[in-house]
Design a protein around this motif. Sequence first.
Motif, PDB file in Angstrom:
ATOM      1  N   LEU A 148      17.029  -1.922  11.067  1.00 49.94           N
ATOM      2  CA  LEU A 148      15.948  -2.640  11.185  1.00 49.94           C
ATOM      3  C   LEU A 148      14.242  -1.440  11.533  1.00 49.94           C
ATOM      4  O   LEU A 148      13.404  -1.167  11.291  1.00 49.94           O
ATOM      5  CB  LEU A 148      15.512  -3.857  12.869  1.00 49.94           C
ATOM      6  N   VAL A 149      14.996  -0.722  12.691  1.00 48.72           N
ATOM      7  CA  VAL A 149      14.234   1.144  12.858  1.00 48.72           C
ATOM      8  C   VAL A 149      14.089   1.243  11.613  1.00 48.72           C
ATOM      9  O   VAL A 149      12.900   2.078  11.715  1.00 48.72           O
ATOM     10  CB  VAL A 149      14.509   1.889  13.978  1.00 48.72           C
ATOM     11  N   ASP A 150      15.437   2.158  11.101  1.00 50.15           N
ATOM     12  CA  ASP A 150      15.014   2.864   9.786  1.00 50.15           C
ATOM     13  C   ASP A 150      14.326   2.638   8.911  1.00 50.15           C
ATOM     14  O   ASP A 150      14.976   1.560   8.570  1.00 50.15           O
ATOM     15  CB  ASP A 150      16.718   3.160   9.153  1.00 50.15           C
ATOM     16  N   ALA A 151      13.361   2.758   8.505  1.00 45.32           N
ATOM     17  CA  ALA A 151      12.305   2.027   7.140  1.00 45.32           C
ATOM     18  C   ALA A 151      13.195   3.032   5.672  1.00 45.32           C
ATOM     19  O   ALA A 151      13.601   4.062   6.062  1.00 45.32           O
ATOM     20  CB  ALA A 151      11.104   2.667   7.650  1.00 45.32           C
ATOM     21  N   ASN A 152      13.240   2.198   4.757  1.00 42.72           N
ATOM     22  CA  ASN A 152      13.207   2.749   4.243  1.00 42.72           C
ATOM     23  C   ASN A 152      11.934   3.675   2.663  1.00 42.72           C
ATOM     24  O   ASN A 152      12.972   4.708   2.804  1.00 42.72           O
ATOM     25  CB  ASN A 152      13.229   1.035   2.645  1.00 42.72           C
ATOM     26  N   VAL A 153      11.099   3.437   3.668  1.00 38.99           N
ATOM     27  CA  VAL A 153       9.740   4.707   3.110  1.00 38.99           C
ATOM     28  C   VAL A 153       9.709   5.657   4.706  1.00 38.99           C
ATOM     29  O   VAL A 153       9.741   5.389   5.335  1.00 38.99           O
ATOM     30  CB  VAL A 153       8.918   3.964   3.244  1.00 38.99           C
ATOM     31  N   LYS A 154       9.791   7.110   3.692  1.00 37.98           N
ATOM     32  CA  LYS A 154       9.635   8.126   4.923  1.00 37.98           C
ATOM     33  C   LYS A 154       8.860   8.329   4.349  1.00 37.98           C
ATOM     34  O   LYS A 154       8.736  10.115   4.954  1.00 37.98           O
ATOM     35  CB  LYS A 154      11.243   9.131   5.273  1.00 37.98           C
ATOM     36  N   LEU A 168      -1.208   7.426 -11.491  1.00 39.20           N
ATOM     37  CA  LEU A 168      -0.033   8.657 -10.873  1.00 39.20           C
ATOM     38  C   LEU A 168       0.829   8.346 -10.429  1.00 39.20           C
ATOM     39  O   LEU A 168       2.047   9.061  -9.767  1.00 39.20           O
ATOM     40  CB  LEU A 168      -1.514   9.461  -9.781  1.00 39.20           C
ATOM     41  N   GLY A 169       1.323   7.190  -9.836  1.00 38.97           N
ATOM     42  CA  GLY A 169       2.279   6.447 -10.048  1.00 38.97           C
ATOM     43  C   GLY A 169       2.513   5.397  -8.282  1.00 38.97           C
ATOM     44  O   GLY A 169       3.264   5.426  -7.792  1.00 38.97           O
ATOM     45  N   ALA A 170       1.631   5.555  -7.617  1.00 38.65           N
ATOM     46  CA  ALA A 170       1.810   4.994  -5.583  1.00 38.65           C
ATOM     47  C   ALA A 170       2.124   2.854  -6.488  1.00 38.65           C
ATOM     48  O   ALA A 170       1.406   2.709  -7.350  1.00 38.65           O
ATOM     49  CB  ALA A 170       0.007   4.525  -5.482  1.00 38.65           C
ATOM     50  N   ARG A 171       2.601   2.605  -5.787  1.00 41.74           N
ATOM     51  CA  ARG A 171       2.782   1.735  -5.548  1.00 41.74           C
ATOM     52  C   ARG A 171       2.650   0.583  -4.196  1.00 41.74           C
ATOM     53  O   ARG A 171       2.703  -0.645  -4.561  1.00 41.74           O
ATOM     54  CB  ARG A 171       4.625   1.172  -6.324  1.00 41.74           C
ATOM     55  N   ARG A 172       2.951   1.128  -3.109  1.00 43.84           N
ATOM     56  CA  ARG A 172       2.355   0.251  -1.946  1.00 43.84           C
ATOM     57  C   ARG A 172       1.051   1.063  -1.516  1.00 43.84           C
ATOM     58  O   ARG A 172       1.353   1.482  -0.375  1.00 43.84           O
ATOM     59  CB  ARG A 172       3.447   0.805  -0.850  1.00 43.84           C
ATOM     60  N   ILE A 173       0.346  -0.014  -2.076  1.00 42.13           N
ATOM     61  CA  ILE A 173      -1.040   0.291  -1.422  1.00 42.13           C
ATOM     62  C   ILE A 173      -1.646  -0.563  -0.276  1.00 42.13           C
ATOM     63  O   ILE A 173      -1.429  -1.371  -0.611  1.00 42.13           O
ATOM     64  CB  ILE A 173      -1.331   0.176  -2.656  1.00 42.13           C
ATOM     65  N   ALA A 174      -1.940   0.323   0.996  1.00 39.41           N
ATOM     66  CA  ALA A 174      -2.562  -0.568   2.097  1.00 39.41           C
ATOM     67  C   ALA A 174      -4.237   0.322   2.257  1.00 39.41           C
ATOM     68  O   ALA A 174      -4.045   0.781   2.039  1.00 39.41           O
ATOM     69  CB  ALA A 174      -1.986   0.082   2.871  1.00 39.41           C
ATOM     70  N   ILE A 175      -4.787  -0.926   1.909  1.00 37.18           N
ATOM     71  CA  ILE A 175      -6.475  -0.816   2.169  1.00 37.18           C
ATOM     72  C   ILE A 175      -7.301  -1.386   3.320  1.00 37.18           C
ATOM     73  O   ILE A 175      -6.649  -2.295   3.181  1.00 37.18           O
ATOM     74  CB  ILE A 175      -7.398  -1.365   1.242  1.00 37.18           C
ATOM     75  N   PHE A 176      -8.036  -0.687   4.027  1.00 32.74           N
ATOM     76  CA  PHE A 176      -8.074  -1.622   5.084  1.00 32.74           C
ATOM     77  C   PHE A 176      -9.695  -1.592   4.737  1.00 32.74           C
ATOM     78  O   PHE A 176     -10.740  -1.082   4.800  1.00 32.74           O
ATOM     79  CB  PHE A 176      -8.285  -0.559   6.023  1.00 32.74           C
ATOM     80  N   ALA A 226       3.422  -2.707  -8.363  1.00 33.03           N
ATOM     81  CA  ALA A 226       2.637  -2.469  -7.413  1.00 33.03           C
ATOM     82  C   ALA A 226       2.639  -3.547  -6.626  1.00 33.03           C
ATOM     83  O   ALA A 226       2.179  -4.975  -6.601  1.00 33.03           O
ATOM     84  CB  ALA A 226       1.538  -1.864  -7.330  1.00 33.03           C
ATOM     85  N   ILE A 227       2.279  -4.063  -5.597  1.00 31.51           N
ATOM     86  CA  ILE A 227       1.627  -4.787  -4.439  1.00 31.51           C
ATOM     87  C   ILE A 227       0.660  -3.833  -3.695  1.00 31.51           C
ATOM     88  O   ILE A 227      -0.062  -2.707  -2.685  1.00 31.51           O
ATOM     89  CB  ILE A 227       2.603  -4.762  -2.829  1.00 31.51           C
ATOM     90  N   GLY A 228      -0.047  -4.854  -3.185  1.00 27.79           N
ATOM     91  CA  GLY A 228      -1.994  -4.060  -2.802  1.00 27.79           C
ATOM     92  C   GLY A 228      -1.551  -5.283  -1.036  1.00 27.79           C
ATOM     93  O   GLY A 228      -1.415  -6.428  -1.304  1.00 27.79           O
ATOM     94  N   HIS A 266      10.055  -2.241   3.851  1.00 25.06           N
ATOM     95  CA  HIS A 266      11.416  -1.651   3.884  1.00 25.06           C
ATOM     96  C   HIS A 266      11.896  -2.931   2.769  1.00 25.06           C
ATOM     97  O   HIS A 266      13.012  -2.370   1.776  1.00 25.06           O
ATOM     98  CB  HIS A 266      11.825  -2.600   5.457  1.00 25.06           C
ATOM     99  N   ILE A 267      10.477  -3.269   1.926  1.00 28.25           N
ATOM    100  CA  ILE A 267      10.651  -4.273   0.995  1.00 28.25           C
ATOM    101  C   ILE A 267      10.752  -2.976  -0.588  1.00 28.25           C
ATOM    102  O   ILE A 267      10.209  -1.448  -0.438  1.00 28.25           O
ATOM    103  CB  ILE A 267       9.235  -4.653   1.079  1.00 28.25           C
ATOM    104  N   THR A 268      11.860  -3.750  -1.140  1.00 30.01           N
ATOM    105  CA  THR A 268      12.868  -3.148  -2.863  1.00 30.01           C
ATOM    106  C   THR A 268      11.119  -4.071  -3.583  1.00 30.01           C
ATOM    107  O   THR A 268      11.225  -4.560  -4.031  1.00 30.01           O
ATOM    108  CB  THR A 268      13.738  -3.584  -3.154  1.00 30.01           C
ATOM    109  N   LEU A 269      10.982  -2.363  -4.092  1.00 26.92           N
ATOM    110  CA  LEU A 269       9.922  -2.176  -5.460  1.00 26.92           C
ATOM    111  C   LEU A 269      10.533  -1.936  -6.921  1.00 26.92           C
ATOM    112  O   LEU A 269      11.025  -1.398  -7.039  1.00 26.92           O
ATOM    113  CB  LEU A 269       8.326  -2.165  -5.216  1.00 26.92           C
ATOM    114  N   PRO A 270      10.019  -3.101  -7.612  1.00 26.30           N
ATOM    115  CA  PRO A 270      10.498  -2.371  -9.093  1.00 26.30           C
ATOM    116  C   PRO A 270       9.873  -1.036  -9.399  1.00 26.30           C
ATOM    117  O   PRO A 270       8.980  -1.018  -8.645  1.00 26.30           O
ATOM    118  CB  PRO A 270       9.816  -3.937  -9.943  1.00 26.30           C
ATOM    119  N   PHE A 271      10.712  -0.545 -10.237  1.00 28.36           N
ATOM    120  CA  PHE A 271      10.250   0.883 -10.642  1.00 28.36           C
ATOM    121  C   PHE A 271      10.064   1.821  -9.082  1.00 28.36           C
ATOM    122  O   PHE A 271       9.741   2.955  -9.672  1.00 28.36           O
ATOM    123  CB  PHE A 271       8.631   1.011 -11.344  1.00 28.36           C
ATOM    124  N   SER A 272      10.627   1.689  -8.314  1.00 27.90           N
ATOM    125  CA  SER A 272      10.408   1.678  -7.220  1.00 27.90           C
ATOM    126  C   SER A 272      11.614   2.852  -6.317  1.00 27.90           C
ATOM    127  O   SER A 272      12.624   3.803  -6.217  1.00 27.90           O
ATOM    128  CB  SER A 272       9.515   2.524  -6.281  1.00 27.90           C
TER     129      SER A 272
END
Length: 363
Positions: free
Chosen positions: A20-26, A204-212, A263-265, A357-363
Amino acid sequence: MGRLPHLILFLGIYLAVLALVDANVKSVFVFGDSQFDPGNNKYIKDCGVQANFTPYGSSFFHTPTGRFTNGRTVVDFIAQYMGIKFQKPFQEVHQRLQKRSRKGILIPANGINFASAGSGLLPTTNDYEKVTTIQVQLQQFQGLIKHNHLHKKQIAKSIYLVASGSNDIFSYYFLPQTTNLTKQEYVHAMLQETSNFVDKIYKLGARRIAIFPIGPMGCIPGRVLINKAPINRCSGIVNNMCKYYNVGLKRLISSIPRKYPGAIGVCGEVYNNVQKLRANPKLYGFSNVSEACCGGGPLNGMLQCGSPNYKLCKNPNEYFYWDFFHPSERTYRLFAKMLWAGGKKEIWPINLKTLAHITLPFS
Protein backbone atom coordinates in the motif's frame (compact mmCIF):
# COMPACT_ATOMS: atom_id res chain seq x y z
CA MET A 1 6.94 -24.86 14.83
CA GLY A 2 4.24 -23.20 16.94
CA ARG A 3 5.56 -19.77 16.11
CA LEU A 4 5.70 -20.36 12.34
CA PRO A 5 2.02 -19.56 11.59
CA HIS A 6 2.35 -16.32 13.53
CA LEU A 7 5.49 -15.43 11.59
CA ILE A 8 3.77 -16.16 8.29
CA LEU A 9 0.78 -14.03 9.35
CA PHE A 10 3.09 -11.19 10.39
CA LEU A 11 4.97 -11.33 7.08
CA GLY A 12 1.70 -11.37 5.17
CA ILE A 13 0.42 -8.26 6.95
CA TYR A 14 3.81 -6.55 6.56
CA LEU A 15 3.91 -7.20 2.81
CA ALA A 16 0.31 -6.03 2.43
CA VAL A 17 1.08 -2.77 4.20
CA LEU A 18 4.27 -2.36 2.20
CA ALA A 19 2.34 -2.80 -1.02
CA LEU A 20 0.00 0.00 0.00
CA VAL A 21 2.86 2.36 0.82
CA ASP A 22 5.11 1.53 -2.11
CA ALA A 23 3.69 3.42 -5.07
CA ASN A 24 3.90 1.85 -8.50
CA VAL A 25 4.87 5.24 -9.92
CA LYS A 26 8.07 6.80 -8.58
CA SER A 27 8.40 9.83 -10.84
CA VAL A 28 6.54 13.15 -11.07
CA PHE A 29 6.83 15.92 -13.65
CA VAL A 30 5.47 19.27 -12.53
CA PHE A 31 4.28 22.27 -14.56
CA GLY A 32 2.68 25.53 -13.55
CA ASP A 33 3.11 28.63 -11.42
CA SER A 34 4.06 29.70 -7.88
CA GLN A 35 1.84 27.07 -6.28
CA PHE A 36 4.35 24.49 -7.48
CA ASP A 37 7.57 26.44 -8.18
CA PRO A 38 10.42 24.93 -6.07
CA GLY A 39 12.85 27.71 -6.95
CA ASN A 40 13.16 27.85 -10.74
CA ASN A 41 12.81 31.62 -10.85
CA LYS A 42 15.86 32.25 -8.69
CA TYR A 43 18.01 30.83 -11.51
CA ILE A 44 16.47 33.10 -14.15
CA LYS A 45 18.40 36.30 -14.74
CA ASP A 46 16.30 39.46 -14.36
CA CYS A 47 13.18 37.52 -13.32
CA GLY A 48 11.08 39.87 -11.21
CA VAL A 49 8.97 37.24 -9.40
CA GLN A 50 11.06 35.91 -6.54
CA ALA A 51 10.84 34.34 -3.09
CA ASN A 52 14.55 33.69 -2.52
CA PHE A 53 14.71 35.76 0.65
CA THR A 54 13.61 35.49 4.27
CA PRO A 55 11.22 34.66 5.81
CA TYR A 56 10.18 32.35 2.93
CA GLY A 57 11.04 28.74 3.76
CA SER A 58 11.44 29.50 7.47
CA SER A 59 9.11 26.83 8.88
CA PHE A 60 10.58 23.72 7.24
CA PHE A 61 13.74 24.34 5.21
CA HIS A 62 14.89 27.10 7.59
CA THR A 63 16.24 28.95 4.58
CA PRO A 64 14.69 30.47 1.43
CA THR A 65 14.44 27.94 -1.41
CA GLY A 66 12.47 29.98 -3.92
CA ARG A 67 9.17 28.40 -2.84
CA PHE A 68 6.42 30.95 -2.28
CA THR A 69 5.42 29.74 1.18
CA ASN A 70 6.92 29.16 4.61
CA GLY A 71 7.73 25.50 3.91
CA ARG A 72 6.64 22.72 1.62
CA THR A 73 4.16 22.92 -1.25
CA VAL A 74 1.52 20.40 -2.32
CA VAL A 75 4.03 18.86 -4.73
CA ASP A 76 6.53 18.30 -1.92
CA PHE A 77 3.96 16.54 0.24
CA ILE A 78 2.86 14.34 -2.66
CA ALA A 79 6.50 13.33 -3.19
CA GLN A 80 6.74 12.39 0.49
CA TYR A 81 3.57 10.32 0.27
CA MET A 82 5.07 8.52 -2.72
CA GLY A 83 8.26 7.84 -0.80
CA ILE A 84 10.49 9.79 -3.19
CA LYS A 85 12.69 12.89 -2.89
CA PHE A 86 11.43 16.35 -3.78
CA GLN A 87 11.68 17.11 -7.49
CA LYS A 88 14.56 19.44 -8.31
CA PRO A 89 13.93 22.69 -10.21
CA PHE A 90 14.51 22.28 -13.94
CA GLN A 91 16.81 25.29 -13.98
CA GLU A 92 19.12 23.68 -11.42
CA VAL A 93 19.28 20.44 -13.39
CA HIS A 94 19.70 22.35 -16.65
CA GLN A 95 22.76 24.18 -15.34
CA ARG A 96 24.29 20.88 -14.28
CA LEU A 97 23.64 19.36 -17.70
CA GLN A 98 25.21 22.36 -19.44
CA LYS A 99 28.39 21.98 -17.41
CA ARG A 100 28.66 18.35 -18.42
CA SER A 101 27.74 19.31 -22.00
CA ARG A 102 26.99 15.89 -23.38
CA LYS A 103 23.86 14.03 -24.37
CA GLY A 104 22.55 10.88 -22.76
CA ILE A 105 22.86 11.94 -19.10
CA LEU A 106 19.64 10.89 -17.40
CA ILE A 107 17.83 13.32 -15.10
CA PRO A 108 16.75 12.26 -11.56
CA ALA A 109 14.57 9.16 -11.45
CA ASN A 110 12.02 10.94 -9.24
CA GLY A 111 11.16 13.47 -11.98
CA ILE A 112 11.65 17.20 -12.31
CA ASN A 113 9.77 20.44 -11.61
CA PHE A 114 9.39 23.03 -14.41
CA ALA A 115 6.95 25.38 -12.64
CA SER A 116 7.68 29.10 -12.74
CA ALA A 117 6.07 31.56 -10.33
CA GLY A 118 4.15 34.34 -12.04
CA SER A 119 3.54 32.37 -15.21
CA GLY A 120 0.11 31.70 -16.67
CA LEU A 121 -1.64 29.77 -19.38
CA LEU A 122 -1.46 32.76 -21.71
CA PRO A 123 2.07 33.49 -23.01
CA THR A 124 1.66 37.20 -22.33
CA THR A 125 0.84 36.85 -18.62
CA ASN A 126 3.59 38.58 -16.63
CA ASP A 127 5.95 38.26 -19.60
CA TYR A 128 7.55 41.57 -18.59
CA GLU A 129 8.73 39.81 -15.39
CA LYS A 130 10.77 37.28 -17.41
CA VAL A 131 8.86 34.29 -16.02
CA THR A 132 8.85 30.95 -17.84
CA THR A 133 5.53 30.44 -19.61
CA ILE A 134 3.90 27.04 -19.47
CA GLN A 135 4.51 26.74 -23.22
CA VAL A 136 8.25 27.17 -22.63
CA GLN A 137 8.09 24.75 -19.69
CA LEU A 138 6.75 22.17 -22.10
CA GLN A 139 9.55 22.97 -24.55
CA GLN A 140 12.05 22.40 -21.74
CA PHE A 141 10.54 18.96 -21.11
CA GLN A 142 10.62 18.24 -24.84
CA GLY A 143 14.27 19.28 -24.96
CA LEU A 144 15.19 16.74 -22.30
CA ILE A 145 13.56 14.03 -24.39
CA LYS A 146 15.26 15.21 -27.58
CA HIS A 147 18.71 15.06 -25.97
CA ASN A 148 18.09 11.63 -24.44
CA HIS A 149 18.03 12.83 -20.85
CA LEU A 150 14.75 11.02 -20.25
CA HIS A 151 14.05 7.31 -20.63
CA LYS A 152 10.82 6.41 -22.45
CA LYS A 153 9.78 4.12 -19.60
CA GLN A 154 10.05 6.96 -17.09
CA ILE A 155 8.01 9.26 -19.33
CA ALA A 156 5.20 6.72 -19.59
CA LYS A 157 5.33 5.70 -15.93
CA SER A 158 5.16 9.13 -14.31
CA ILE A 159 2.48 11.41 -12.91
CA TYR A 160 2.12 14.85 -14.51
CA LEU A 161 0.90 17.60 -12.19
CA VAL A 162 -0.33 20.86 -13.70
CA ALA A 163 -1.49 24.01 -11.87
CA SER A 164 -1.84 27.21 -13.87
CA GLY A 165 -4.34 29.96 -14.61
CA SER A 166 -4.49 31.93 -11.37
CA ASN A 167 -2.09 34.59 -12.61
CA ASP A 168 -4.03 34.98 -15.85
CA ILE A 169 -7.24 35.82 -14.02
CA PHE A 170 -5.55 38.06 -11.46
CA SER A 171 -3.82 39.96 -14.28
CA TYR A 172 -7.13 40.44 -16.08
CA TYR A 173 -8.31 42.62 -13.18
CA PHE A 174 -4.99 43.97 -11.89
CA LEU A 175 -3.70 45.00 -15.34
CA PRO A 176 -6.89 45.42 -17.42
CA GLN A 177 -5.03 47.52 -19.98
CA THR A 178 -3.04 44.48 -21.16
CA THR A 179 -5.94 42.84 -23.01
CA ASN A 180 -8.88 43.82 -25.21
CA LEU A 181 -10.65 40.49 -24.74
CA THR A 182 -13.97 40.08 -22.96
CA LYS A 183 -14.07 37.80 -19.91
CA GLN A 184 -15.53 34.99 -21.99
CA GLU A 185 -12.97 35.39 -24.76
CA TYR A 186 -10.16 35.54 -22.22
CA VAL A 187 -11.27 32.35 -20.44
CA HIS A 188 -11.75 30.55 -23.76
CA ALA A 189 -8.19 31.51 -24.70
CA MET A 190 -6.97 30.06 -21.40
CA LEU A 191 -8.87 26.83 -22.02
CA GLN A 192 -7.44 26.58 -25.51
CA GLU A 193 -3.91 26.82 -24.10
CA THR A 194 -4.76 24.10 -21.56
CA SER A 195 -6.10 21.90 -24.33
CA ASN A 196 -2.96 22.49 -26.39
CA PHE A 197 -0.80 21.58 -23.40
CA VAL A 198 -2.64 18.29 -22.79
CA ASP A 199 -2.47 17.40 -26.48
CA LYS A 200 1.28 18.02 -26.71
CA ILE A 201 2.24 16.34 -23.46
CA TYR A 202 0.21 13.27 -24.39
CA LYS A 203 2.06 13.06 -27.70
CA LEU A 204 5.32 13.24 -25.74
CA GLY A 205 4.25 10.18 -23.73
CA ALA A 206 2.32 11.42 -20.68
CA ARG A 207 -0.51 9.15 -19.54
CA ARG A 208 -1.28 10.07 -15.91
CA ILE A 209 -2.30 13.73 -16.06
CA ALA A 210 -3.58 15.59 -12.98
CA ILE A 211 -4.78 19.15 -13.57
CA PHE A 212 -5.90 21.47 -10.80
CA PRO A 213 -8.61 24.11 -11.28
CA ILE A 214 -8.22 27.66 -10.02
CA GLY A 215 -9.03 28.48 -6.40
CA PRO A 216 -11.11 31.51 -5.36
CA MET A 217 -8.67 34.26 -6.36
CA GLY A 218 -11.22 36.82 -5.23
CA CYS A 219 -10.54 35.78 -1.63
CA ILE A 220 -6.74 36.05 -1.51
CA PRO A 221 -5.32 38.90 0.61
CA GLY A 222 -3.67 40.29 -2.53
CA ARG A 223 -7.07 41.23 -3.94
CA VAL A 224 -6.56 44.59 -2.22
CA LEU A 225 -4.15 45.40 -5.08
CA ILE A 226 -7.06 45.30 -7.54
CA ASN A 227 -8.83 48.62 -8.07
CA LYS A 228 -12.11 48.82 -6.09
CA ALA A 229 -11.83 45.24 -4.79
CA PRO A 230 -13.62 44.78 -1.44
CA ILE A 231 -11.58 44.30 1.73
CA ASN A 232 -14.21 42.92 4.11
CA ARG A 233 -15.40 40.18 1.76
CA CYS A 234 -14.25 38.17 -1.26
CA SER A 235 -14.54 39.69 -4.71
CA GLY A 236 -17.49 37.97 -6.36
CA ILE A 237 -16.53 39.30 -9.80
CA VAL A 238 -13.09 37.68 -9.65
CA ASN A 239 -14.43 34.44 -8.19
CA ASN A 240 -17.10 34.15 -10.88
CA MET A 241 -14.41 34.29 -13.56
CA CYS A 242 -12.49 31.54 -11.74
CA LYS A 243 -15.61 29.37 -11.63
CA TYR A 244 -16.31 30.01 -15.31
CA TYR A 245 -12.83 28.76 -16.20
CA ASN A 246 -13.17 25.75 -13.89
CA VAL A 247 -16.38 24.59 -15.58
CA GLY A 248 -14.61 24.48 -18.93
CA LEU A 249 -11.52 22.83 -17.42
CA LYS A 250 -13.54 20.02 -15.84
CA ARG A 251 -15.19 19.37 -19.20
CA LEU A 252 -11.74 19.17 -20.79
CA ILE A 253 -10.40 16.80 -18.11
CA SER A 254 -13.44 14.53 -18.45
CA SER A 255 -12.74 14.19 -22.19
CA ILE A 256 -9.13 13.03 -21.79
CA PRO A 257 -9.75 9.23 -21.67
CA ARG A 258 -12.03 9.45 -24.71
CA LYS A 259 -9.79 11.74 -26.72
CA TYR A 260 -6.45 10.21 -25.74
CA PRO A 261 -6.41 6.39 -25.63
CA GLY A 262 -4.54 4.94 -22.66
CA ALA A 263 -4.52 8.22 -20.72
CA ILE A 264 -6.43 9.28 -17.64
CA GLY A 265 -7.20 12.83 -16.54
CA VAL A 266 -7.60 13.65 -12.86
CA CYS A 267 -9.19 16.81 -11.46
CA GLY A 268 -8.54 18.18 -7.97
CA GLU A 269 -11.51 20.11 -6.58
CA VAL A 270 -9.48 23.10 -5.43
CA TYR A 271 -12.10 25.85 -5.46
CA ASN A 272 -14.78 24.09 -3.41
CA ASN A 273 -12.30 22.77 -0.87
CA VAL A 274 -10.67 26.15 -0.33
CA GLN A 275 -14.11 27.52 0.46
CA LYS A 276 -14.86 24.56 2.72
CA LEU A 277 -11.75 25.20 4.80
CA ARG A 278 -12.36 28.95 4.91
CA ALA A 279 -15.99 28.43 6.00
CA ASN A 280 -14.97 26.14 8.88
CA PRO A 281 -11.66 27.55 10.12
CA LYS A 282 -11.74 26.18 13.68
CA LEU A 283 -12.54 22.69 12.41
CA TYR A 284 -9.27 22.71 10.47
CA GLY A 285 -7.19 24.50 13.09
CA PHE A 286 -7.13 28.00 11.58
CA SER A 287 -7.60 31.21 13.52
CA ASN A 288 -7.35 33.45 10.45
CA VAL A 289 -8.50 32.68 6.91
CA SER A 290 -8.64 36.24 5.59
CA GLU A 291 -5.29 37.91 6.26
CA ALA A 292 -1.82 36.84 5.23
CA CYS A 293 0.58 35.75 7.95
CA CYS A 294 3.35 37.74 6.30
CA GLY A 295 3.05 41.03 4.41
CA GLY A 296 1.81 44.55 4.97
CA GLY A 297 -1.12 46.91 4.48
CA PRO A 298 -4.80 45.87 4.51
CA LEU A 299 -5.13 42.10 5.01
CA ASN A 300 -1.31 42.04 4.86
CA GLY A 301 -2.01 41.86 1.13
CA MET A 302 -0.54 45.12 -0.08
CA LEU A 303 3.12 44.15 0.34
CA GLN A 304 4.94 40.95 -0.50
CA CYS A 305 6.31 39.03 2.44
CA GLY A 306 9.94 40.04 3.02
CA SER A 307 9.49 43.54 1.60
CA PRO A 308 10.65 46.51 3.70
CA ASN A 309 8.39 47.04 6.74
CA TYR A 310 6.64 43.69 6.37
CA LYS A 311 4.84 42.13 9.34
CA LEU A 312 5.06 38.48 10.37
CA CYS A 313 2.52 36.56 12.46
CA LYS A 314 3.62 34.46 15.44
CA ASN A 315 2.16 31.15 14.29
CA PRO A 316 1.93 30.54 10.52
CA ASN A 317 0.11 27.23 11.15
CA GLU A 318 -2.95 29.16 12.29
CA TYR A 319 -3.13 31.13 9.04
CA PHE A 320 -4.67 29.86 5.82
CA TYR A 321 -2.58 32.31 3.79
CA TRP A 322 1.17 32.72 4.15
CA ASP A 323 1.57 35.80 1.96
CA PHE A 324 -0.59 37.98 -0.28
CA PHE A 325 -1.13 35.24 -2.84
CA HIS A 326 -0.12 31.90 -1.39
CA PRO A 327 -1.31 29.43 1.24
CA SER A 328 0.74 28.44 4.26
CA GLU A 329 2.56 25.14 4.45
CA ARG A 330 -0.17 23.80 6.74
CA THR A 331 -2.83 24.65 4.17
CA TYR A 332 -0.78 22.93 1.47
CA ARG A 333 -0.51 19.85 3.70
CA LEU A 334 -4.29 19.67 4.11
CA PHE A 335 -4.78 19.94 0.35
CA ALA A 336 -2.08 17.37 -0.37
CA LYS A 337 -3.88 14.87 1.89
CA MET A 338 -7.14 15.49 0.04
CA LEU A 339 -5.51 15.06 -3.35
CA TRP A 340 -3.51 11.99 -2.34
CA ALA A 341 -6.20 9.95 -0.61
CA GLY A 342 -9.44 11.95 -0.83
CA GLY A 343 -12.83 10.94 -2.15
CA LYS A 344 -14.81 12.20 -5.12
CA LYS A 345 -15.54 15.56 -3.45
CA GLU A 346 -11.82 16.23 -3.20
CA ILE A 347 -10.51 14.73 -6.44
CA TRP A 348 -12.02 12.71 -9.28
CA PRO A 349 -12.38 10.24 -10.93
CA ILE A 350 -9.60 8.78 -8.74
CA ASN A 351 -7.17 10.21 -6.20
CA LEU A 352 -3.42 10.53 -6.71
CA LYS A 353 -2.67 7.48 -4.59
CA THR A 354 -4.78 5.35 -6.91
CA LEU A 355 -3.30 7.10 -9.94
CA ALA A 356 0.18 6.14 -8.70
CA HIS A 357 -0.76 2.48 -8.36
CA ILE A 358 -3.10 1.91 -11.27
CA THR A 359 -1.86 0.02 -14.32
CA LEU A 360 -2.60 1.83 -17.56
CA PRO A 361 -2.36 0.47 -21.11
CA PHE A 362 0.92 1.31 -22.83
CA SER A 363 2.63 2.21 -19.53
